[in-house]
Design an enzyme around this catalytic site. Structure first.
Site, PDB file in Angstrom:
ATOM      1  N   LYS A  96      46.349  44.721  30.577  1.00 50.37           N
ATOM      2  CA  LYS A  96      45.924  43.874  31.855  1.00 50.37           C
ATOM      3  C   LYS A  96      46.753  42.631  31.804  1.00 50.37           C
ATOM      4  CE  LYS A  96      41.757  42.657  34.098  1.00 50.37           C
ATOM      5  NZ  LYS A  96      40.083  42.317  33.942  1.00 50.37           N
TER       6      LYS A  96
HETATM    7  C1  E4P Z   1      37.989  42.533  36.212  1.00 55.04           C
HETATM    8  O1  E4P Z   1      38.949  43.002  36.295  1.00 55.04           O
HETATM    9  C2  E4P Z   1      37.712  41.023  36.530  1.00 55.04           C
HETATM   10  O2  E4P Z   1      38.233  40.395  35.373  1.00 55.04           O
HETATM   11  C3  E4P Z   1      36.428  40.484  36.898  1.00 55.04           C
HETATM   12  O3  E4P Z   1      35.966  41.537  37.838  1.00 55.04           O
HETATM   13  C4  E4P Z   1      36.352  39.200  37.546  1.00 55.04           C
HETATM   14  O4  E4P Z   1      35.101  39.205  38.061  1.00 55.04           O
HETATM   15  P1  E4P Z   1      34.194  37.616  38.032  1.00 55.04           P
HETATM   16  O5  E4P Z   1      34.938  37.052  39.536  1.00 55.04           O
HETATM   17  O6  E4P Z   1      33.120  38.057  38.351  1.00 55.04           O
HETATM   18  O7  E4P Z   1      34.478  36.792  37.009  1.00 55.04           O
END
Ligand code: E4P
Length: 217
Positions: A87
């Site tokens: 990622k």
């Molecule tokens: C996933 O890939 C993201 O990091 C995550 O969904 C972020 O979510 P949040 O906005 O609830 O922190």
């Protein structure tokens, strides 16, 4: 639409996996920190533990922000398990690194995406997944699901193969709306996945069926 769970909590990952409908996991540094994981070895082991539960794509995020650092870190993460997806943040050095990973057969998830332009760049670099953060967009008084629809339209029109991974999901309705507008994947907290089960008429109907069944015993 595929279902990923958005957590680094092993119990929640097991619970979602036991439902039989889980297609993968996403994590981020904040979610890892929430589990109290400290040190490189512990972090790598935790990703391996997740991979051993789900046997499906697991996004592990780099924390470097320069090309060489992202590539170095990503190679280490990818070596943990064949299901690891590296990622990478939507920054200039991140796009260069995604292209490098694409050319070297390593899967990527381009994260922190908040606009269609960013999603086009991620697809051009060959990202496996692009992660628009719809909950955070809603929090800033814009329409997160509308962005998923726009990216879906662009990707279909242009024939991009990058999968749209709707992230930052806040509730079950987000999941339904993402399915409507063409998200390929939704990554959700366990509470939002379980929220899909809920309907008061289901509870009332089941209570009635069980009561009537008792009368037949
Ligand atoms: C996933 O890939 C993201 O990091 C995550 O969904 C972020 O979510 P949040 O906005 O609830 O922190």
């Amino acid at each position: 639409m595929k279902f990923f769970i958005d957590t680094a909590n092993l119990d929640q990952i097991r619970e979602a996996n036991d439902l039989g409908i889980l297609d993968g996991v996403t994590t981020n540094p904040s979610l890892m920190a929430k589990e109290g994981i400290k040190g490189t070895e512990a972090i790598l082991k935790h990703y391996k533990d997740i991979c051993d539960i789900v046997h499906a794509p697991v996004s592990a995020e780099v924390i470097s922000t320069d090309f060489a650092g992202i590539v170095e870190e990503g190679k280490k993460l990818a070596a943990i398990d064949p299901n690891i997806v590296v990622k990478v943040p939507m920054i200039k050095e991140g796009i260069k690194a995604i292209k490098w990973f694409t050319d070297n057969g390593i899967k990527t998830n381009c994260t922190l995406v908040f606009s269609a332009g960013q999603a086009i760049l991620a697809a051009k670099a060959g990202a496996t997944y692009v992660s628009p953060f719809i909950g955070r967009i809603d929090d800033s008084s814009w329409d997160g699901v509308e962005l998923i629809a726009q990216i879906s339209h662009i990707y279909r029109a242009q024939g991009f193969e990058t999968q749209i991974l709707a992230a930052s999901i806040r509730n079950a309705l987000h999941i339904v709306r993402c399915a409507e507008v063409g998200a390929d994947v939704c990554t959700c907290p366990l509470s939002s996945i379980l929220g899909l089960l809920k309907h008061p008429l289901t509870d009332l109907g089941l209570a009635q069926f069980l009561a009537d069944a008792k009368g037949m015993a």
